[in-house]
Motif scaffolding. Structure first.
Motif, PDB file in Angstrom:
ATOM      1  N   LEU A 125      38.736  56.344  12.823  1.00 34.87           N
ATOM      2  CA  LEU A 125      37.760  56.123  13.885  1.00 34.87           C
ATOM      3  C   LEU A 125      37.368  57.446  14.515  1.00 34.87           C
ATOM      4  CD1 LEU A 125      39.494  53.257  15.873  1.00 34.87           C
ATOM      5  CD2 LEU A 125      37.497  53.016  14.420  1.00 34.87           C
ATOM      6  N   TYR A 126      36.223  57.466  15.150  1.00 35.32           N
ATOM      7  CA  TYR A 126      35.796  58.607  15.954  1.00 35.32           C
ATOM      8  C   TYR A 126      35.657  58.139  17.398  1.00 35.32           C
ATOM      9  CZ  TYR A 126      34.615  60.821  11.539  1.00 35.32           C
ATOM     10  OH  TYR A 126      34.676  61.353  10.281  1.00 35.32           O
ATOM     11  N   ARG A 127      36.334  58.829  18.297  1.00 30.11           N
ATOM     12  CA  ARG A 127      36.149  58.579  19.726  1.00 30.11           C
ATOM     13  C   ARG A 127      35.026  59.509  20.155  1.00 30.11           C
ATOM     14  NH1 ARG A 127      39.770  59.782  24.969  1.00 30.11           N
ATOM     15  NH2 ARG A 127      39.400  61.880  24.236  1.00 30.11           N
ATOM     16  N   VAL A 128      33.981  58.962  20.742  1.00 24.49           N
ATOM     17  CA  VAL A 128      32.802  59.745  21.110  1.00 24.49           C
ATOM     18  C   VAL A 128      32.535  59.611  22.602  1.00 24.49           C
ATOM     19  CG1 VAL A 128      31.719  59.670  18.820  1.00 24.49           C
ATOM     20  CG2 VAL A 128      31.284  57.823  20.447  1.00 24.49           C
ATOM     21  N   LYS A 129      31.871  60.636  23.147  1.00 25.07           N
ATOM     22  CA  LYS A 129      31.557  60.632  24.570  1.00 25.07           C
ATOM     23  C   LYS A 129      30.074  60.912  24.750  1.00 25.07           C
ATOM     24  CE  LYS A 129      32.982  62.658  28.974  1.00 25.07           C
ATOM     25  NZ  LYS A 129      33.801  63.680  29.621  1.00 25.07           N
ATOM     26  N   SER A 130      29.462  60.132  25.649  1.00 25.72           N
ATOM     27  CA  SER A 130      28.079  60.343  26.035  1.00 25.72           C
ATOM     28  C   SER A 130      28.048  60.322  27.557  1.00 25.72           C
ATOM     29  CB  SER A 130      27.188  59.237  25.462  1.00 25.72           C
ATOM     30  OG  SER A 130      25.849  59.439  25.864  1.00 25.72           O
ATOM     31  N   GLY A 131      27.682  61.455  28.159  1.00 22.94           N
ATOM     32  CA  GLY A 131      27.751  61.552  29.617  1.00 22.94           C
ATOM     33  C   GLY A 131      29.195  61.488  30.061  1.00 22.94           C
ATOM     34  N   LYS A 132      29.523  60.508  30.905  1.00 24.78           N
ATOM     35  CA  LYS A 132      30.893  60.359  31.397  1.00 24.78           C
ATOM     36  C   LYS A 132      31.665  59.270  30.666  1.00 24.78           C
ATOM     37  CE  LYS A 132      29.901  61.975  36.050  1.00 24.78           C
ATOM     38  NZ  LYS A 132      30.007  61.722  37.473  1.00 24.78           N
ATOM     39  N   ASN A 133      31.030  58.603  29.707  1.00 24.15           N
ATOM     40  CA  ASN A 133      31.654  57.447  29.071  1.00 24.15           C
ATOM     41  C   ASN A 133      31.967  57.653  27.600  1.00 24.15           C
ATOM     42  OD1 ASN A 133      31.672  55.713  31.365  1.00 24.15           O
ATOM     43  ND2 ASN A 133      29.476  55.435  31.114  1.00 24.15           N
ATOM     44  N   TYR A 134      33.029  56.938  27.164  1.00 20.17           N
ATOM     45  CA  TYR A 134      33.505  57.004  25.788  1.00 20.17           C
ATOM     46  C   TYR A 134      33.207  55.711  25.043  1.00 20.17           C
ATOM     47  CZ  TYR A 134      36.171  61.157  27.016  1.00 20.17           C
ATOM     48  OH  TYR A 134      36.527  62.409  27.404  1.00 20.17           O
ATOM     49  N   GLY A 135      33.035  55.866  23.730  1.00 21.91           N
ATOM     50  CA  GLY A 135      32.871  54.741  22.828  1.00 21.91           C
ATOM     51  C   GLY A 135      33.574  55.053  21.524  1.00 21.91           C
ATOM     52  N   LEU A 136      33.361  54.210  20.511  1.00 25.37           N
ATOM     53  CA  LEU A 136      34.008  54.394  19.209  1.00 25.37           C
ATOM     54  C   LEU A 136      33.007  54.234  18.078  1.00 25.37           C
ATOM     55  CD1 LEU A 136      37.223  52.201  19.641  1.00 25.37           C
ATOM     56  CD2 LEU A 136      37.093  54.695  19.736  1.00 25.37           C
ATOM     57  N   LEU A 137      33.164  55.070  17.056  1.00 24.19           N
ATOM     58  CA  LEU A 137      32.453  54.922  15.793  1.00 24.19           C
ATOM     59  C   LEU A 137      33.483  54.603  14.732  1.00 24.19           C
ATOM     60  CD1 LEU A 137      30.218  58.152  15.782  1.00 24.19           C
ATOM     61  CD2 LEU A 137      29.642  55.920  16.715  1.00 24.19           C
ATOM     62  N   ASP A 138      33.107  53.798  13.723  1.00 28.41           N
ATOM     63  CA  ASP A 138      34.033  53.565  12.620  1.00 28.41           C
ATOM     64  C   ASP A 138      34.038  54.785  11.699  1.00 28.41           C
ATOM     65  OD1 ASP A 138      31.831  53.389  10.862  1.00 28.41           O
ATOM     66  OD2 ASP A 138      31.982  51.214  10.661  1.00 28.41           O
ATOM     67  N   GLY A 139      34.857  54.755  10.669  1.00 24.64           N
ATOM     68  CA  GLY A 139      34.992  55.890   9.764  1.00 24.64           C
ATOM     69  C   GLY A 139      33.724  56.265   9.038  1.00 24.64           C
ATOM     70  N   ASN A 140      32.747  55.339   8.980  1.00 26.07           N
ATOM     71  CA  ASN A 140      31.462  55.620   8.342  1.00 26.07           C
ATOM     72  C   ASN A 140      30.404  56.094   9.331  1.00 26.07           C
ATOM     73  OD1 ASN A 140      32.325  54.817   5.723  1.00 26.07           O
ATOM     74  ND2 ASN A 140      32.176  52.699   6.395  1.00 26.07           N
ATOM     75  N   GLY A 141      30.809  56.211  10.602  1.00 27.47           N
ATOM     76  CA  GLY A 141      29.873  56.690  11.615  1.00 27.47           C
ATOM     77  C   GLY A 141      29.077  55.591  12.293  1.00 27.47           C
ATOM     78  N   GLN A 142      29.387  54.327  12.005  1.00 22.87           N
ATOM     79  CA  GLN A 142      28.680  53.206  12.631  1.00 22.87           C
ATOM     80  C   GLN A 142      29.287  52.909  14.001  1.00 22.87           C
ATOM     81  OE1 GLN A 142      25.905  51.789  11.170  1.00 22.87           O
ATOM     82  NE2 GLN A 142      26.230  53.494   9.775  1.00 22.87           N
ATOM     83  N   LEU A 143      28.448  52.589  14.954  1.00 27.95           N
ATOM     84  CA  LEU A 143      28.893  52.312  16.309  1.00 27.95           C
ATOM     85  C   LEU A 143      29.727  51.034  16.353  1.00 27.95           C
ATOM     86  CD1 LEU A 143      28.574  53.370  19.262  1.00 27.95           C
ATOM     87  CD2 LEU A 143      26.684  51.755  19.485  1.00 27.95           C
ATOM     88  N   LEU A 144      30.980  51.157  16.831  1.00 32.14           N
ATOM     89  CA  LEU A 144      31.860  50.004  17.027  1.00 32.14           C
ATOM     90  C   LEU A 144      31.836  49.548  18.476  1.00 32.14           C
ATOM     91  CD1 LEU A 144      35.280  50.653  15.209  1.00 32.14           C
ATOM     92  CD2 LEU A 144      33.646  48.844  14.775  1.00 32.14           C
ATOM     93  N   VAL A 145      31.946  50.523  19.378  1.00 31.93           N
ATOM     94  CA  VAL A 145      31.977  50.253  20.817  1.00 31.93           C
ATOM     95  C   VAL A 145      31.023  51.237  21.477  1.00 31.93           C
ATOM     96  CG1 VAL A 145      33.418  50.268  22.892  1.00 31.93           C
ATOM     97  CG2 VAL A 145      34.381  49.482  20.729  1.00 31.93           C
ATOM     98  N   LYS A 146      30.017  50.717  22.175  1.00 30.39           N
ATOM     99  CA  LYS A 146      29.083  51.619  22.848  1.00 30.39           C
ATOM    100  C   LYS A 146      29.834  52.416  23.912  1.00 30.39           C
ATOM    101  CE  LYS A 146      27.332  48.536  26.402  1.00 30.39           C
ATOM    102  NZ  LYS A 146      26.171  48.000  27.055  1.00 30.39           N
ATOM    103  N   ALA A 147      29.289  53.550  24.295  1.00 33.00           N
ATOM    104  CA  ALA A 147      29.922  54.437  25.283  1.00 33.00           C
ATOM    105  C   ALA A 147      29.853  53.767  26.658  1.00 33.00           C
ATOM    106  CB  ALA A 147      29.257  55.804  25.289  1.00 33.00           C
ATOM    107  N   GLN A 148      30.890  53.003  26.974  1.00 33.94           N
ATOM    108  CA  GLN A 148      30.919  52.235  28.207  1.00 33.94           C
ATOM    109  C   GLN A 148      32.207  52.425  29.003  1.00 33.94           C
ATOM    110  OE1 GLN A 148      31.055  47.987  27.497  1.00 33.94           O
ATOM    111  NE2 GLN A 148      32.104  48.298  25.546  1.00 33.94           N
ATOM    112  N   TYR A 149      33.171  53.143  28.437  1.00 30.50           N
ATOM    113  CA  TYR A 149      34.464  53.293  29.087  1.00 30.50           C
ATOM    114  C   TYR A 149      34.640  54.704  29.644  1.00 30.50           C
ATOM    115  CZ  TYR A 149      35.601  48.925  26.739  1.00 30.50           C
ATOM    116  OH  TYR A 149      35.591  47.630  26.305  1.00 30.50           O
ATOM    117  N   LEU A 150      35.201  54.775  30.827  1.00 29.27           N
ATOM    118  CA  LEU A 150      35.518  56.051  31.451  1.00 29.27           C
ATOM    119  C   LEU A 150      36.641  56.753  30.677  1.00 29.27           C
ATOM    120  CD1 LEU A 150      34.944  57.842  33.953  1.00 29.27           C
ATOM    121  CD2 LEU A 150      36.697  56.534  35.163  1.00 29.27           C
ATOM    122  N   TYR A 151      37.469  55.955  30.010  1.00 25.20           N
ATOM    123  CA  TYR A 151      38.615  56.492  29.266  1.00 25.20           C
ATOM    124  C   TYR A 151      38.984  55.533  28.146  1.00 25.20           C
ATOM    125  CZ  TYR A 151      43.460  57.940  28.384  1.00 25.20           C
ATOM    126  OH  TYR A 151      44.631  58.353  27.790  1.00 25.20           O
TER     127      TYR A 151
END
Length: 170
Positions: free
Chosen positions: A92-118
């Motif tokens: 997985l890739y943990r990604v950050k946009s602004g102040k929020n984090y999300g997740l991408l799968d191993g292929n780079g597809q969005l799993l969890v939009k950047a909605q979490y502070l941590y």
């Protein structure tokens, strides 16, 4: 003996087929790209930073944003993330946009939009603590994060919520 020699040669051919190395290259202007084992350019030196390949993808930084390229030099994920960290254990890739984090799968597809502070690292059961809303404070003396007014929950490695992020503590 011939069978052993044949298997040894066959193994060498198999290993060499998968041992293609891709290296980071930095030009005289300080821009980075990738070259293959023969020195042939895969991705031109036009990026602020490039990182070693993991999981068949290389992380690049362009304009202070991170993205992913494949071994052909094509973008799998366009540079749009403020931070990007690969979790090899869970692919997985943990990604950050602004102040929020999300997740991408191993292929780079969005799993969890950047909605979490941590989002914590995933544990051995494939669970991660998440914080939503509030404010994050970092104590640099002990490298700990503190959260004020955040709601906490648990997510699974597939991005689904085990426990919704609505609790004051877990």
């Amino acid at each position: 003996k011939r069978l052993g020699l044949f298997l040894l040669c066959l193994t060498g051919i198999t290993v060499s087929a998968f041992a293609q190395t891709i290296s980071v290259k930095v030009n005289e202007k300080g821009k980075a790209g990738y070259v293959d084992a023969n020195g042939m350019e895969i991705l031109p030196c036009k990026y602020e930073a490039t990182y070693p390949f993991e999981n068949g993808k290389g992380k690049v930084m362009k304009g202070k944003k991170y993205g992913l390229v494949d071994k052909s030099g094509s973008f799998v994920v366009q540079p749009k993330w403020d931070e990007m960290e690969y979790d090899a254990d869970n692919n997985l890739y943990r990604v950050k946009s602004g102040k929020n984090y999300g997740l991408l799968d191993g292929n780079g597809q969005l799993l969890v939009k950047a909605q979490y502070l941590y989002i914590s690292p995933f544990n051995c059961y494939g669970k991660a603590l998440v914080a939503k809303g509030g404010k994050s404070l970092q104590d640099t003396s002990n490298k700990k994060n503190y959260f004020l007014g955040s709601a906490f929950g648990i997510i699974n490695v597939d991005g689904s919520e085990s426990i919704p992020a609505k609790y004051k503590g877990l």
